[in-house]
Motif scaffolding. Structure first.
Motif, mmCIF file in Angstrom:
data_model
loop_
_atom_site.group_PDB
_atom_site.id
_atom_site.type_symbol
_atom_site.label_atom_id
_atom_site.label_comp_id
_atom_site.label_asym_id
_atom_site.label_seq_id
_atom_site.Cartn_x
_atom_site.Cartn_y
_atom_site.Cartn_z
ATOM 1 N N VAL A 129 0.813 -1.201 0.000
ATOM 2 C CA VAL A 129 0.000 0.000 0.000
ATOM 3 C C VAL A 129 0.852 1.258 0.000
ATOM 4 O O VAL A 129 0.445 2.320 -0.496
ATOM 5 C CB VAL A 129 -0.971 -0.002 1.199
ATOM 6 N N LYS A 130 2.098 1.132 0.517
ATOM 7 C CA LYS A 130 3.001 2.285 0.496
ATOM 8 C C LYS A 130 3.433 2.602 -0.941
ATOM 9 O O LYS A 130 3.704 3.757 -1.295
ATOM 10 C CB LYS A 130 4.228 1.997 1.358
ATOM 11 N N LYS A 131 3.524 1.553 -1.789
ATOM 12 C CA LYS A 131 3.924 1.737 -3.185
ATOM 13 C C LYS A 131 2.714 1.916 -4.102
ATOM 14 O O LYS A 131 2.865 1.939 -5.335
ATOM 15 C CB LYS A 131 4.748 0.537 -3.645
ATOM 16 N N GLU A 132 1.521 1.916 -3.481
ATOM 17 C CA GLU A 132 0.267 2.114 -4.194
ATOM 18 C C GLU A 132 -0.017 0.989 -5.183
ATOM 19 O O GLU A 132 -0.670 1.172 -6.213
ATOM 20 C CB GLU A 132 0.239 3.471 -4.911
ATOM 21 N N TYR A 133 0.520 -0.222 -4.864
ATOM 22 C CA TYR A 133 0.185 -1.389 -5.688
ATOM 23 C C TYR A 133 -1.189 -1.959 -5.301
ATOM 24 O O TYR A 133 -1.808 -2.655 -6.101
ATOM 25 C CB TYR A 133 1.244 -2.465 -5.541
ATOM 26 N N VAL A 134 -1.605 -1.728 -4.053
ATOM 27 C CA VAL A 134 -2.927 -2.141 -3.567
ATOM 28 C C VAL A 134 -3.564 -0.933 -2.903
ATOM 29 O O VAL A 134 -2.890 0.025 -2.516
ATOM 30 C CB VAL A 134 -2.837 -3.325 -2.578
ATOM 31 N N THR A 135 -4.872 -1.037 -2.750
ATOM 32 C CA THR A 135 -5.580 0.079 -2.117
ATOM 33 C C THR A 135 -5.464 -0.017 -0.589
ATOM 34 O O THR A 135 -5.140 -1.073 -0.014
ATOM 35 C CB THR A 135 -7.056 0.058 -2.506
ATOM 36 N N GLN A 136 -5.770 1.105 0.023
ATOM 37 C CA GLN A 136 -5.769 1.140 1.494
ATOM 38 C C GLN A 136 -6.823 0.195 2.055
ATOM 39 O O GLN A 136 -6.612 -0.441 3.080
ATOM 40 C CB GLN A 136 -6.030 2.579 1.967
ATOM 41 N N GLN A 137 -7.948 0.094 1.348
ATOM 42 C CA GLN A 137 -9.008 -0.798 1.818
ATOM 43 C C GLN A 137 -8.552 -2.250 1.826
ATOM 44 O O GLN A 137 -8.846 -3.006 2.749
ATOM 45 C CB GLN A 137 -10.242 -0.632 0.934
ATOM 46 N N GLN A 138 -7.829 -2.672 0.817
ATOM 47 C CA GLN A 138 -7.339 -4.052 0.776
ATOM 48 C C GLN A 138 -6.348 -4.316 1.912
ATOM 49 O O GLN A 138 -6.350 -5.410 2.502
ATOM 50 C CB GLN A 138 -6.671 -4.304 -0.579
#
Length: 373
Positions: A129-138
């Motif tokens: 999530v820090k690299k924005e590969y997944v969303t915060q919700q995930q």
């Protein structure tokens, strides 16, 4: 006229008749003295005791019940046996509870694996999530799944502990040291954890307590009893006296009887006393100084109250009304009627009347042994 030969015989008969009406000193013959035995009234300090009838109660009385259900497969004690705390008494069939423990352990291992995987997923999603590969919700969903898996593991561990505890309950151990009673459920019977009837009872008989009640008027004498507990003597039937000490005074007087409950602690090392046994109790509550003491046999009861016979200086019996302050098996304490040093009759009172002459006998000889025996 009397014939010459008959005169000596007539004179002899007349002399005998005159002798029958006179004593040895020539005076009239009186009644014979009454043979009695006596003792001297003494002045001394005596303990003040309150006597009561009590009952022996166990220090602990434990009803042993099953904490799990199942058939009894073994009995490891005999009825009436002395047991120590922790000794095995009974065994229930452990197989269902061992299986439940194995199942709980397997479930714990399964959930621990799932929890480990969920923790790894939560850690990876936190990095992604820090690299924005997944969303915060995930990432939050992965963290929640890891938390839920950890909670499931905690629940499984509690189930394992509960299953292990149930398995341990299949071995029924003595909860206290004491003596067992009769076994109410024998091997082969099915017992349930909710049954109200105990399997057996255990009574702790070393030490025991003697429970008794005394009139409330004696309460002032018990002030400060905890600092110096008064001694107590207990006797069961015709047995020997057993020494104890006051250990409990109830916090209220029974309004219906005007008495207060007390308990005396008795070591009972030889187990001479049993719970439920009726005993005579003597509680020492003080000391009466300079009291007049006579043998208990000197005091008798009549229609006018207690009385005793005193032998006067003239050797005649004198009837005295007396007031008994304290009566024991061997001695009686008097507050009125007899002075110290006076000689009281302890045997032969039934033959006496006021003013009767007495003949004091020596001490008894029955209790003496012949020389060489």
């Amino acid at each position: 006229m009397i014939a010459p030969r008959a005169a000596p015989l007539a004179l002899t008969l007349a002399a005998l008749a005159a002798a029958c009406g006179r004593g040895g000193d020539g005076g009239p013959k009186g009644p014979r003295p009454v043979a009695v035995r006596t003792a001297v009234a003494e002045r001394r300090d005596v303990p003040v005791e309150v006597r009561a009838v009590g009952r022996i109660v166990a220090n602990q009385s434990v009803a042993v019940r099953a904490q799990v259900s199942g058939p009894i497969v073994a009995v490891r004690f005999t009825e009436g046996q002395a047991v120590r705390q922790g000794e095995v008494l009974l065994e229930l069939d452990p197989r269902p509870y061992r299986a439940a423990l194995d199942e709980a352990r397997a479930r714990l291992a399964q959930d621990e694996a799932r929890a480990a995987s969920a923790r790894d997923d939560a850690r990876r999603f936190a990095e992604l999530v820090k690299k924005e590969y997944v969303t915060q919700q995930q990432a939050e969903q992965a963290s929640a799944a890891a938390t839920a898996a950890a909670a499931a593991v905690a629940a499984d561990r509690a189930q394992v502990e509960r299953a292990a505890l149930d398995l341990s309950y299949c071995t029924v151990r003595a909860p206290a040291t004491g003596r067992t009673g009769r076994l109410l459920v024998h091997a082969g019977n099915l017992v349930t954890a909710s049954a109200q009837t105990p399997l057996l009872t255990i009574e702790q008989v070393k030490p025991v307590y003697a429970a008794f009640s005394i009139p409330e008027r004696h309460l002032p004498a018990l002030q400060g009893w905890r600092a110096r507990p008064p001694p107590v003597r207990v006797r069961a039937g015709d047995g020997p006296e057993i020494a104890g000490v006051l250990d409990f005074v109830d916090n209220a007087v029974d309004a219906g009887t005007g008495t207060i409950l007390l308990k005396a602690r008795l070591a009972n090392e030889d187990e001479a006393l049993w719970p439920g046994q009726v005993v005579d109790v003597a509680l020492r509550i003080g000391e009466r100084r300079g009291a007049v003491v006579v043998p208990a046999a000197a005091v008798a009861q009549g229609q006018q109250g207690d009385y005793a016979y005193v032998v006067g200086a003239d050797g005649k019996a004198e009837l005295r009304g007396v007031t008994v302050e304290q009566a024991g098996d061997a001695e009686a304490v008097l507050s009125k009627g007899i002075a110290p040093g006076e000689r009281v009759v302890i045997e032969g009172q039934l033959k006496l009347r006021p003013g009767a002459a007495v003949e004091v006998q020596g001490p008894r000889e029955e209790g003496r042994k012949a020389p060489g025996t």
